[in-house]
Structures are given as structure tokens and as C-alpha cells.
Write an enzyme that holds these catalytic residues in place. Sequence first.
Site, PDB file in Angstrom:
ATOM      1  N   GLU A 117       3.378 -14.558 -13.074  1.00 23.94           N
ATOM      2  CA  GLU A 117       1.937 -14.798 -13.307  1.00 23.94           C
ATOM      3  C   GLU A 117       1.615 -14.576 -14.795  1.00 23.94           C
ATOM      4  O   GLU A 117       0.722 -13.809 -15.172  1.00 23.94           O
ATOM      5  CB  GLU A 117       1.048 -13.925 -12.424  1.00 23.94           C
ATOM      6  N   GLU A 131      -6.975  -5.388 -18.390  1.00 28.25           N
ATOM      7  CA  GLU A 131      -5.977  -6.386 -17.993  1.00 28.25           C
ATOM      8  C   GLU A 131      -5.679  -7.436 -19.068  1.00 28.25           C
ATOM      9  O   GLU A 131      -4.527  -7.864 -19.227  1.00 28.25           O
ATOM     10  CB  GLU A 131      -6.398  -7.064 -16.685  1.00 28.25           C
TER      11      GLU A 131
HETATM   12  C1  UD1 Z   1      -5.886  -1.384 -10.511  1.00 28.73           C
HETATM   13  C2  UD1 Z   1      -5.524  -2.254 -11.721  1.00 28.73           C
HETATM   14  C3  UD1 Z   1      -6.290  -3.567 -11.683  1.00 28.73           C
HETATM   15  C4  UD1 Z   1      -6.157  -4.274 -10.340  1.00 28.73           C
HETATM   16  C5  UD1 Z   1      -6.538  -3.303  -9.233  1.00 28.73           C
HETATM   17  C6  UD1 Z   1      -6.327  -3.926  -7.887  1.00 28.73           C
HETATM   18  C7  UD1 Z   1      -4.996  -1.125 -13.833  1.00 28.73           C
HETATM   19  C8  UD1 Z   1      -5.538  -0.490 -15.052  1.00 28.73           C
HETATM   20  N1  UD1 Z   1      -5.893  -1.557 -12.941  1.00 28.73           N
HETATM   21  O1  UD1 Z   1      -7.236  -1.012 -10.673  1.00 28.73           O
HETATM   22  O2  UD1 Z   1      -5.796  -4.424 -12.700  1.00 28.73           O
HETATM   23  O3  UD1 Z   1      -7.012  -5.386 -10.308  1.00 28.73           O
HETATM   24  O4  UD1 Z   1      -5.702  -2.125  -9.328  1.00 28.73           O
HETATM   25  O5  UD1 Z   1      -6.970  -3.210  -6.875  1.00 28.73           O
HETATM   26  O6  UD1 Z   1      -3.822  -1.204 -13.674  1.00 28.73           O
HETATM   27  N2  UD1 Z   1      -7.042   4.758  -4.950  1.00 28.73           N
HETATM   28  C9  UD1 Z   1      -6.623   5.429  -3.826  1.00 28.73           C
HETATM   29  N3  UD1 Z   1      -5.672   4.830  -3.022  1.00 28.73           N
HETATM   30  C10 UD1 Z   1      -5.149   3.612  -3.287  1.00 28.73           C
HETATM   31  C11 UD1 Z   1      -5.599   2.931  -4.434  1.00 28.73           C
HETATM   32  C12 UD1 Z   1      -6.530   3.524  -5.263  1.00 28.73           C
HETATM   33  O7  UD1 Z   1      -7.089   6.531  -3.533  1.00 28.73           O
HETATM   34  O8  UD1 Z   1      -4.305   3.135  -2.525  1.00 28.73           O
HETATM   35  C13 UD1 Z   1      -8.052   5.395  -5.829  1.00 28.73           C
HETATM   36  C14 UD1 Z   1      -7.484   6.568  -6.627  1.00 28.73           C
HETATM   37  O9  UD1 Z   1      -8.486   7.548  -6.752  1.00 28.73           O
HETATM   38  C15 UD1 Z   1      -7.213   5.932  -8.001  1.00 28.73           C
HETATM   39  C16 UD1 Z   1      -8.383   4.970  -8.092  1.00 28.73           C
HETATM   40  O10 UD1 Z   1      -8.527   4.450  -6.783  1.00 28.73           O
HETATM   41  O11 UD1 Z   1      -7.189   6.886  -9.046  1.00 28.73           O
HETATM   42  C17 UD1 Z   1      -8.223   3.852  -9.089  1.00 28.73           C
HETATM   43  O12 UD1 Z   1      -6.953   3.235  -8.999  1.00 28.73           O
HETATM   44  P1  UD1 Z   1      -6.304   2.546 -10.311  1.00 28.73           P
HETATM   45  O13 UD1 Z   1      -4.992   1.950  -9.959  1.00 28.73           O
HETATM   46  O14 UD1 Z   1      -6.343   3.504 -11.445  1.00 28.73           O
HETATM   47  O15 UD1 Z   1      -7.353   1.430 -10.694  1.00 28.73           O
HETATM   48  P2  UD1 Z   1      -7.898   0.186  -9.895  1.00 28.73           P
HETATM   49  O16 UD1 Z   1      -9.346   0.104 -10.208  1.00 28.73           O
HETATM   50  O17 UD1 Z   1      -7.446   0.251  -8.503  1.00 28.73           O
END
Ligand code: UD1
Length: 369
Positions: A117, A131
Site C-alpha cells: 500500500e 500517517e
Molecule cells: C492507529 C494508527 C492509525 C490507524 C489506526 C487504526 C498510528 C500512529 N496510528 O491509531 O494510523 O488508522 O491505528 O485503528 O500508528 N486501544 C486498545 N485496544 C486496541 C486498540 C487500541 O485499548 O486493540 C487503545 C489503547 O488505549 C491505545 C489507543 O487505543 O493506546 C490508541 O491506539 P494507537 O495505536 O496509539 O492509535 P490509533 O488511534 O488506534
Amino acid sequence: MKIMTLFGTRPEAIKMAPLVKAIERASDLQSIVCVTAQHREMLDQVLELFEIKPDYDLNIMKSGQSLSEITSRVLLGVEEVLKKERPDIVLVHGDTSTTLSGALAAFYAQIPVGHVEAGLRSFNIYSPYPEEMNRLLTTRIASIHFAATEGNVDNLIKEGINPQVVYKTGNTVIDALMEVIDENYIFQNEYLNNIDFENHKIIALTAHRRENLGMPMENIFSAIRALIEAHEDLELVFPMHLNPAVRQVARKHLDQHNRIHLIEPLSYEDFANLEARAYLIMTDSGGIQEEAPALGKPVVVLRTETERPEAVDAGTVVVAGIEREDIYRETEKLIVNSAHYKRMSEAMNPYGDGHACQRIIDALRNWKN
Ligand code: UD1
Ligand code: UDP
């Protein structure tokens, strides 16, 4: 050839899963799967559905993690795996922190990187944030680029990437989608089986982008609440992202209404079939903008710009922005103007034919020789 696939979030997993399976089936290829678990529960849902058992699980997720925390934990974790495995190539996907940091770790180990991608560009480094920058930097690191569309190929060539290492493959999300869509599908989530898709107009909503946290998300949810209240035939299904910052604002605006369903993240099978049955989709997600055109579903994009102009050109996607009035107006048009709705729901698929994974594997064999 020993190929290590590396991913960590839900959308990367959905789009890498069919590729992992295809590599596993190829007798001349050895598959190593490393997950960072930047997402934990939302990643596990996908691993379970596609029956993928990672060889390495870095388990890095922490609640409320910052970009620097994710980046450094992935970098250190992947370094160890690469020392042990020494794959011929590391495949990363898209534009998350796992993507960039994983690619950087491979570069430090002097192992080539393949970017799945590749070539998406919004041309605004703060939207989507982080991103767009992750994409630009991963492009510089990668040795071979798998681009979904002609437009994505052009973006890479304009940035000086050698055309001989750029392959137009289509997007693997279409490969994944084709595996799960079923006209007679029965939802695993009982709640969805009780929704009246025949007589109500169902809106499927997702929202999670970092740059939308704060006022944009307040605007989005308040516009949607007003729409649901103004139209009695509307019903909203919102499988909330697990990010606590998203859920807090969602609850503030969308709680306590009998036509609003705030539910937990759905399995990919359930969500894809919900998209197929919904009246329209509202989202700030990237992947959903690729799935919806294939399903002939209008999408209201809750962002200021998109890196997926093909879906806008195909007529299925409208970029509504992040102002309350704009979101309300663009969505209401689709509810009350049936000619406009019909125009936007012509099924088109600018993202591929479901054979992207095979093209990636062919390109890898060609590149190796
Ligand atoms: C991330 C990606 C984004 C993508 C998105 C898909 C980065 C910076 N961001 O963003 O590009 O579009 O994933 O969803 O890489 N959490 C949980 N359990 C999970 C998933 C998330 O508890 O299974 C909570 C946690 O508190 C975590 C927060 O969500 O700290 C944010 O997750 P994070 O991966 O930092 O950012 P996203 O906004 O999910
Ligand atoms: N999706 C899912 N369950 C849900 C909501 C979405 O499986 O409850 C799928 C959706 O079909 C799409 C992907 O998750 O393939 C999009 O992921 P996300 O919105 O987390 O990330 P983005 O696409 O914005 O990077």
C-alpha cells in the site's frame, strides 16, 4: 526466500492477512510473521478470524500510548527479532507507527523493506497525522513498492522512485473483503441480527483519527446526533474504537437514544457485512473508503482531505470536512435526495480485483531473481 511480514494494528492486519496466507501456501517461500500488537484486542480479532499464529508477538500496546512510545518500543522489539531471523525481506504495510518504525529497524539491520500500500498521499503532513509523514519516510526506506492504483504509482515516480521497483498490484483489502462478504451472512454479534435493515436507514459510523480528537470529533458526533433526532427512519450503529479518548466524546454526544447503538469493535466479518447492508457509511477511516466503493455504499468522509481520490472520482465518496454544518448538510442530502443517493451508490471498484496478493508474490519472486 524468507519473508517476514510485520504489522500491529487492525487495518494493517486485515490487509496483510490474505498476503500472509498466500505466502504460507507458496512452497518456495518461507513465512515469518511478527506482530507488534500496537493494537491488542483489535489485532487479535483479525488474527483469530484469519487463523494467523504469529511467530513473534512484541505485545507493545499501553493505554493512551504516545507516538514516541510506540515508535521506540517497536524499534527495539523488531531489532531483536531481525537479529535472530535475518529474513531476506521485511514487508510492512501502509502508514502506522508500526510501519515506519518496523521499516527503520529493518534498514538499521540492512535488510530490504517491501512497502505494501505504497504511494498514498494527502499532501498535508498534518492530515492524516502522523500517517502522511509515515508514508513519506517509509517510501524513502523501502526497496520495493506495491502500489494499489495508477495514481499511487504516479506519486512515487514523481518523488524520484525508480519505476522498476514500483509494482501496481491493487489493494489487498479487496482480497480480504471478497473472503468475508456473504449475502446470507448471519452476524456473530446478536445485536446486529435484531436491527431492521429493511425498514430503517442504517448509518454505520467509525471514527478514531488522532487529528480529529478534540473539536473535530465534538462536531462530528454532535452533527450525527442532530441528524438522528431529525429523521425518524434513521438508525446509527457505531462500533466504537477502543481508544478511551474517542469513547469519552462519543458517549458524551451519542448516549441514551433508542436509535443509536454504541457497541464494541466488531469482527471484520461482521463489520464488512454491516457495511454491505447499511444505507450509508460515515467514517474518518482510510480502509473503509476502499471497501465501500466495492460494495456500492455512499461514504461521508469526516476529514478535511483524502489520500484516496479514486473513490471520490468513482462518485461513492464525499469529503464532508470536520465542521458540524457541513457534515449535517452532506449527510442529509443523501437521506432526502434519492437521485443523489442513487448516483453515489453505483458499485465501482477502483482498488483492485481481489488478486493483489498474488501480484505482490510474483513481484517478490521477480525482484529476488
Ligand atoms: C492507529 C494508527 C492509525 C490507524 C489506526 C487504526 C498510528 C500512529 N496510528 O491509531 O494510523 O488508522 O491505528 O485503528 O500508528 N486501544 C486498545 N485496544 C486496541 C486498540 C487500541 O485499548 O486493540 C487503545 C489503547 O488505549 C491505545 C489507543 O487505543 O493506546 C490508541 O491506539 P494507537 O495505536 O496509539 O492509535 P490509533 O488511534 O488506534
Ligand atoms: N473494521 C472492523 N471492525 C469494526 C470497524 C472497522 O473490522 O468494528 C474494519 C473495516 O472494515 C476496515 C478496517 O477495520 O477494514 C479499518 O480500520 P480502522 O478504521 O481501525 O483504520 P484505518 O482504516 O482508518 O487505518
